[in-house]
Motif scaffolding. Structure first.
Motif, PDB file in Angstrom:
ATOM      1  N   ARG A  28       0.835  -1.208   0.000  1.00 33.11           N
ATOM      2  CA  ARG A  28       0.000   0.000   0.000  1.00 33.11           C
ATOM      3  C   ARG A  28       0.867   1.255   0.000  1.00 33.11           C
ATOM      4  NH1 ARG A  28      -2.932  -1.371   3.939  1.00 33.11           N
ATOM      5  NH2 ARG A  28      -1.836  -0.282   5.598  1.00 33.11           N
ATOM      6  N   LYS A  32       1.325   4.034  -3.042  1.00 30.44           N
ATOM      7  CA  LYS A  32       1.040   5.451  -2.787  1.00 30.44           C
ATOM      8  C   LYS A  32       2.212   6.329  -3.217  1.00 30.44           C
ATOM      9  CE  LYS A  32      -0.484   8.636   0.852  1.00 30.44           C
ATOM     10  NZ  LYS A  32      -0.862   8.749   2.287  1.00 30.44           N
ATOM     11  N   GLU A  75     -15.134  -6.270  -5.317  1.00 34.90           N
ATOM     12  CA  GLU A  75     -14.595  -4.994  -5.785  1.00 34.90           C
ATOM     13  C   GLU A  75     -13.558  -4.479  -4.788  1.00 34.90           C
ATOM     14  OE1 GLU A  75     -17.825  -2.298  -7.635  1.00 34.90           O
ATOM     15  OE2 GLU A  75     -18.893  -3.609  -6.226  1.00 34.90           O
ATOM     16  N   ILE A  77     -11.808  -1.052  -3.937  1.00 36.33           N
ATOM     17  CA  ILE A  77     -11.971   0.377  -4.222  1.00 36.33           C
ATOM     18  C   ILE A  77     -10.958   1.187  -3.416  1.00 36.33           C
ATOM     19  CG2 ILE A  77     -13.584   2.321  -4.170  1.00 36.33           C
ATOM     20  CD1 ILE A  77     -15.848   0.247  -4.302  1.00 36.33           C
ATOM     21  N   PRO A  78     -10.065   1.928  -4.079  1.00 36.87           N
ATOM     22  CA  PRO A  78      -9.092   2.752  -3.347  1.00 36.87           C
ATOM     23  C   PRO A  78      -9.791   3.790  -2.474  1.00 36.87           C
ATOM     24  CG  PRO A  78      -8.531   2.588  -5.682  1.00 36.87           C
ATOM     25  CD  PRO A  78      -9.924   2.051  -5.532  1.00 36.87           C
ATOM     26  N   ASP A  79      -9.286   3.982  -1.261  1.00 38.65           N
ATOM     27  CA  ASP A  79      -9.775   5.064  -0.413  1.00 38.65           C
ATOM     28  C   ASP A  79      -8.626   5.557   0.450  1.00 38.65           C
ATOM     29  OD1 ASP A  79      -9.442   3.234   1.625  1.00 38.65           O
ATOM     30  OD2 ASP A  79     -11.518   3.245   2.291  1.00 38.65           O
ATOM     31  N   GLU A  80      -8.903   6.476   1.348  1.00 37.66           N
ATOM     32  CA  GLU A  80      -7.844   7.095   2.148  1.00 37.66           C
ATOM     33  C   GLU A  80      -7.122   6.086   3.037  1.00 37.66           C
ATOM     34  OE1 GLU A  80      -9.461  10.356   4.300  1.00 37.66           O
ATOM     35  OE2 GLU A  80      -9.821  11.584   2.519  1.00 37.66           O
ATOM     36  N   GLU A  81      -7.812   5.034   3.427  1.00 38.15           N
ATOM     37  CA  GLU A  81      -7.207   4.023   4.296  1.00 38.15           C
ATOM     38  C   GLU A  81      -6.415   2.991   3.507  1.00 38.15           C
ATOM     39  OE1 GLU A  81      -7.293   4.241   7.615  1.00 38.15           O
ATOM     40  OE2 GLU A  81      -8.309   6.143   7.262  1.00 38.15           O
ATOM     41  N   GLN A  83      -7.715   0.735   0.881  1.00 36.04           N
ATOM     42  CA  GLN A  83      -8.576  -0.031  -0.002  1.00 36.04           C
ATOM     43  C   GLN A  83      -9.850  -0.460   0.720  1.00 36.04           C
ATOM     44  OE1 GLN A  83      -7.277  -4.033  -1.626  1.00 36.04           O
ATOM     45  NE2 GLN A  83      -6.859  -2.710  -3.361  1.00 36.04           N
ATOM     46  N   LYS A  84     -10.975  -0.282   0.052  1.00 35.70           N
ATOM     47  CA  LYS A  84     -12.259  -0.756   0.560  1.00 35.70           C
ATOM     48  C   LYS A  84     -12.609  -2.025  -0.213  1.00 35.70           C
ATOM     49  CE  LYS A  84     -15.357   2.281   1.545  1.00 35.70           C
ATOM     50  NZ  LYS A  84     -16.401   3.325   1.443  1.00 35.70           N
ATOM     51  N   ASP A  91     -19.951  -3.778   2.079  1.00 32.07           N
ATOM     52  CA  ASP A  91     -18.621  -3.395   2.550  1.00 32.07           C
ATOM     53  C   ASP A  91     -18.171  -4.385   3.625  1.00 32.07           C
ATOM     54  OD1 ASP A  91     -16.326  -2.258   3.547  1.00 32.07           O
ATOM     55  OD2 ASP A  91     -17.140  -0.230   3.721  1.00 32.07           O
ATOM     56  N   THR A  93     -14.789  -4.701   4.458  1.00 39.30           N
ATOM     57  CA  THR A  93     -13.403  -4.329   4.740  1.00 39.30           C
ATOM     58  C   THR A  93     -12.962  -4.716   6.142  1.00 39.30           C
ATOM     59  OG1 THR A  93     -13.723  -2.450   3.255  1.00 39.30           O
ATOM     60  CG2 THR A  93     -11.737  -2.450   4.606  1.00 39.30           C
TER      61      THR A  93
END
Length: 232
Positions: A28, A32, A75, A77-81, A83-84, A91, A93
């Motif tokens: 990760r 980034k 799925e 899905i990229p997010d601030e943490e 990946q979702k 969800d 996660t």
């Protein structure tokens, strides 16, 4: 601090290794820093495991597992943490990181048809390059042509300690029990018939037992920059 690679030089980075080696955290962070897409293949197997447990489908019932998997859409899905993870738009996660999932995911992951299905999806994700993918058979089976391959490892004791530190206080298990479970999972992953956990011949081995996270990240970025410089 090193900057990301130039857009035109994007490549795929495969990070393999046993449970608790720190693959997801490192992958990760590398993604980034480079502006790449992070693909956590372990989360995909965990999502399948969660889905099957919700439907009381035992891993030994491979026919039913494979039938149910046909209707499962996973799925990432990229997010601030980082990946979702969604399983049929739910969800999951947080749910997929539970001790219950940890204890049984390798049994589902041994199913050849399931690995074939998920590996095809993972390869599709990497077609456009610029992917950092972690798992147990990425450099050997999923992305054998990845430009950078890393095999991360650490002692069983250190890997158990890391996992123990991440666990919810409500999950009743001792550090010693966790060590035994991780060692047993290593054995399952290494001995499964189809696409076992092995180090690719052309992978760089990183023992992260005593390595700070940033040092591991820098090492992998340096490998990617070395490959890029060789292309010029």
């Amino acid at each position: 601090m090193r900057q990301g690679l130039e857009h035109s030089g994007k490549m795929n980075i495969a990070i393999d290794g046993p449970a608790g080696a720190g693959k997801s955290t490192i992958a990760r962070l590398v993604a980034k820093r480079l502006g790449y897409v992070y693909v956590d293949t372990g989360a995909m197997y965990r999502a399948v495991t969660w889905h099957m447990l919700e439907r009381n489908i035992d891993p030994e019932n491979t026919v039913e597992v494979l039938q149910e998997a046909q209707n499962l859409v996973i799925e990432l899905i990229p997010d601030e943490e980082g990946q979702k993870v969604l399983a049929n738009e739910v969800d999951v996660t947080a749910d997929i990181r539970s001790l219950a999932i940890n204890r049984i995911v390798s049994r589902y992951a041994q199913i050849e048809g399931l690995r074939v299905k998920l590996a095809a999806l993972q390869r599709q994700m990497a077609l456009r390059k610029g992917v950092v993918m972690d798992g147990r058979d990425i450099g050997t089976h999923v992305l054998p042509d990845a430009e950078v391959k890393v095999f991360m490892t650490a002692t069983v004791q250190e890997r158990a300690r890391r996992r123990y530190a991440e666990m919810n206080a409500s999950e009743s298990i001792t550090l010693e029990q966790l060590e035994r479970e991780i060692a047993a999972r290593d054995q399952l992953d290494e001995q499964r018939e189809f696409s076992p956990l092995v180090c690719a011949e052309d992978a760089t081995v990183l023992d992260t037992t005593l390595m700070p996270i940033e040092e591991v990240v820098e090492s992998i970025i340096a490998m990617a920059q070395s490959v890029q410089s060789g292309r010029v």
